[in-house]
Design a protein around this motif. Structure first.
Motif, PDB file in Angstrom:
ATOM      1  N   GLN A  59       0.850  -1.196   0.000  1.00 39.29           N
ATOM      2  CA  GLN A  59       0.000   0.000   0.000  1.00 39.29           C
ATOM      3  C   GLN A  59       0.894   1.258   0.000  1.00 39.29           C
ATOM      4  O   GLN A  59       0.638   2.212  -0.732  1.00 39.29           O
ATOM      5  N   ASP A  62       2.458   1.677  -3.423  1.00 36.81           N
ATOM      6  CA  ASP A  62       1.484   2.237  -4.375  1.00 36.81           C
ATOM      7  C   ASP A  62       1.358   3.748  -4.225  1.00 36.81           C
ATOM      8  O   ASP A  62       1.291   4.477  -5.216  1.00 36.81           O
ATOM      9  N   ARG A  63       1.309   4.207  -3.000  1.00 35.54           N
ATOM     10  CA  ARG A  63       1.170   5.650  -2.763  1.00 35.54           C
ATOM     11  C   ARG A  63       2.415   6.408  -3.228  1.00 35.54           C
ATOM     12  O   ARG A  63       2.321   7.499  -3.786  1.00 35.54           O
ATOM     13  N   GLU A  66       2.240   6.696  -7.024  1.00 34.84           N
ATOM     14  CA  GLU A  66       1.322   7.773  -7.428  1.00 34.84           C
ATOM     15  C   GLU A  66       1.987   9.136  -7.288  1.00 34.84           C
ATOM     16  O   GLU A  66       1.887   9.984  -8.173  1.00 34.84           O
ATOM     17  N   ILE A 110       3.057  10.804   3.347  1.00 36.96           N
ATOM     18  CA  ILE A 110       2.290   9.597   3.014  1.00 36.96           C
ATOM     19  C   ILE A 110       2.335   8.628   4.197  1.00 36.96           C
ATOM     20  O   ILE A 110       1.316   8.057   4.585  1.00 36.96           O
ATOM     21  N   GLU A 113      -0.006   9.713   6.927  1.00 35.85           N
ATOM     22  CA  GLU A 113      -1.401   9.459   6.549  1.00 35.85           C
ATOM     23  C   GLU A 113      -1.752   7.984   6.721  1.00 35.85           C
ATOM     24  O   GLU A 113      -2.809   7.647   7.259  1.00 35.85           O
ATOM     25  N   LEU A 114      -0.880   7.106   6.269  1.00 40.51           N
ATOM     26  CA  LEU A 114      -1.137   5.664   6.380  1.00 40.51           C
ATOM     27  C   LEU A 114      -1.144   5.218   7.847  1.00 40.51           C
ATOM     28  O   LEU A 114      -1.962   4.375   8.227  1.00 40.51           O
TER      29      LEU A 114
END
Length: 119
Positions: A59, A62-63, A66, A110, A113-114
């Motif tokens: 995950q 992936d971030r 992006e 990021i 946030e995760l």
């Protein structure tokens, strides 16, 4: 010095010298959990992130992917079950550039946030 997360990566076509270690260390104060490594004469930013499992690692990957696409600046990333190793440097100048520090700061955002989402 403007906060790194408020800046955007700008294209680097080369033709400029990479940051010196001293210059890089000034920016490192904004991403203190990262480290500067010398890879055969090329300075790079590096950090290993640890997660609970492969799903969380992926995950995070992936971030970052992006972010890399939106900023036009792509790190080297290795995923190993519960670890993600990120290395940043600017290929065009074979060393560190402001973009590398911008990306490092945004990758830290990021992560925050995760981590909020996993509580």
């Amino acid at each position: 010095m403007e906060k790194l997360t408020n800046q955007r990566c700008v294209p680097c076509e080369g033709g400029i010298p990479p940051m010196t270690k001293e210059e890089a260390e000034e920016y490192l104060s904004q991403v203190p959990s990262w480290r500067i490594v010398d890879d055969e004469g090329i300075l790079k930013l590096n950090k290993t992130f640890k997660f609970n499992n492969f799903r969380e690692s992926w995950q995070f990957f992936d971030r970052i992917a992006e972010l890399a696409e939106s900023e036009g600046h792509h790190p080297d990333i290795s995923v190993h079950y519960n670890r993600v190793i990120v290395t940043l440097f600017t290929y065009a100048i074979k060393g560190l550039f402001l973009n590398d520090f911008i990306m490092a700061a945004k990758i830290e955002e990021i992560l925050k946030e995760l981590q909020k989402g996993h509580r």
